[in-house]
Design an enzyme around this catalytic site. Structure first.
Site: not given
Ligand SMILES: O=C(O)C1=C[C@@H](OP(=O)(O)O)[C@@H](O)[C@H](O)C1
Ligand SMILES: C=C(OP(=O)(O)O)C(=O)O
Length: 426
Positions: A23-24, A172, A314, A341, A411
């Site tokens: 996903k990321s 993020q 995560d 989250k 999701k």
């Molecule tokens: O940059 C990203 O793709 C992500 C960063 C993480 O969030 P946080 O930075 O809010 O911890 C992670 O938990 C999320 O699933 C994806």
């Molecule tokens: C925290 C998560 O997602 P996001 O922050 O991208 O919504 C996740 O996928 O566990």
């Protein structure tokens, strides 16, 4: 509400599985491909709610994108930093990455862009990044509370320059700033005020930017320099399997004393969550990397662990869901940020473990799980894909576990349960 009953597996699992794309990485690749000039093709892209909302936002912004789910392929016709639409209504669901990355992208446009998400998305923090844009001259109109969705961003230009931002609730917003920074009016220096959570994702951002031709100069842990005028190059790009989503399958090997191979994942992954393998090793599993897959073999008895999961947060639910089976306590620390989250995750995991009769202590920044006998229960998932995916693994060991609203895995992993059941049938 729909439920799924998890059948217990009275033998060690022995399976080879394939996991859809990260996903990321998919959502980062979509953003930089949209900013590049020309066509990029993303292979093994993730098709799930999070990435589909992202793709739809790009389309609404006038950036052509064609989706081929059968081939797990996306094609983006990037506009070299232009945003063709001068007005758009953008919906991001519960996708944190889409919320943060798209909000940053539209600052580069020239128009009026309204962003909104599901009710929980309206509670997730956006303010630190939006304040940076406001300080640089961008107007943001909040319909409700300042710093939260829904809001309208009046895009003009990203000023760049010397920026200070907090990143103690999410990384993020920093990733979003980094990715648009090459298109700023001047060179950008981003300085983190205080602690930076989820650092591994920032590393991922910088590596992905480099893959598309943009350099970030990181000074120490908390300063990033990005030269203006750099441009992303459109390209053909293959996305790794999602390491966070692989964690549930490896966990199945760990709790059943079995063996699971995940294809095409490597220890050189860009994803910090590949460190799940180290966690499992410390708990007594064996990990083997071979050409084309990584294999985890579970022990007869899992051991407890005391671990800082800030960088791999995560995976808190995956670890929480298998923790009662360890011979000694499992303590998870330094993850206060997971309260922001999909749901308030520390509280959610503690509540559901207690529902299963597990002895668990909640801290402001984590939890401690004691070895416990589990009593069956129906698990609440709170619209959080990771609650459903993690507690399904618990169900392999204990008869009578039911997962409520299993559809919430859409999701990031729409066919999770199909693959999970296929794993147990092998
Ligand atoms: O940059 C990203 O793709 C992500 C960063 C993480 O969030 P946080 O930075 O809010 O911890 C992670 O938990 C999320 O699933 C994806
Ligand atoms: C925290 C998560 O997602 P996001 O922050 O991208 O919504 C996740 O996928 O566990």
């Amino acid at each position: 509400m729909d439920t799924i009953a998890i059948p217990t597996l009275n033998r060690p699992v022995d399976a080879t599985v394939e996991i859809p794309g990260s996903k990321s990485i998919t959502n980062r690749a979509l953003l930089v491909a949209a900013l590049a000039q020309g066509d990029s093709i993303l292979e093994n892209a993730l098709f799930s709610e999070d990435s589909k909302y992202f793709a739809k936002c790009l389309e609404n912004l006038g950036i052509p994108i064609s989706l081929n789910p059968d081939l797990a392929q996306m094609q983006v016709s990037g506009k070299g930093g232009e945003i063709p639409a001068t007005q758009a209504d953008l919906f991001v669901g519960l996708a944190g990455t889409a919320a943060r990355f798209i909000s940053a992208l539209v600052v580069l446009g020239n128009g009026e862009y309204r962003l909104d998400g599901v009710p929980r998305m309206r509670e997730r923090p956006m303010g630190d990044m939006l304040t940076v844009f406001q300080t640089g001259g961008t107007t943001v109109n909040f319909e409700g509370n300042a710093g939260y969705m829904p809001y309208t961003i009046y895009g003009q230009q990203f000023a760049g320059g010397h920026i200070r931002i907090k990143a103690n609730q999410t990384s993020q917003q920093l990733s979003a700033l980094l990715m648009i920074a090459p298109y700023a009016q001047q060179d950008t220096i981003i300085e983190i005020e205080g602690t930076l959570v989820s650092q591994s994702y920032v590393k991922m951002t910088c590596r992905l930017m480099a893959d598309f031709g943009v350099e970030v100069n990181q000074i120490g842990d908390n300063q990033f320099h990005i030269k203006a005028g750099q441009r992303y190059q459109a390209k053909h790009y293959t996305i790794e399997p999602d390491a966070s989503n692989a964690s549930y399958f490896f966990a199945a090997a760990a709790v059943t004393g079995g063996r699971v191979r995940v294809k095409y994942l490597t220890k050189q992954s860009y994803q910090g969550d590949i460190l799940w393998l180290n966690v499992l090793e410390q708990m007594g599993c064996q990990v083997r990397e071979a050409d084309g897959y990584i294999e985890v073999t579970g022990p007869e008895q899992l051991q407890g662990i005391d671990i800082d999961m800030n960088d791999i947060s995560d995976l808190v639910q995956t670890l929480g869901a298998i923790a009662p089976f360890a011979s000694s306590p499992v303590t998870i620390r330094n993850v206060e940020h997971i309260r922001y989250k999909e749901t308030e995750r520390i509280h959610a995991v503690v509540t559901e473990l207690r529902r299963l009769g597990v002895k668990v202590e909640e801290f402001p920044d984590g939890l401690k799980v004691e070895p416990s006998l589990i009593t069956p229960a129906a698990i609440e998932t709170y619209h959080d894909h990771r609650m459903a995916m993690a507690f399904a693994v618990t169900g392999l060991k204990v008869p009578g576990i039911v997962i409520k609203d299993p559809g919430c895995t859409a999701k990031t992993f729409p066919d999770y349960f199909t693959r999970f059941f296929k794993m147990i049938e092998q």
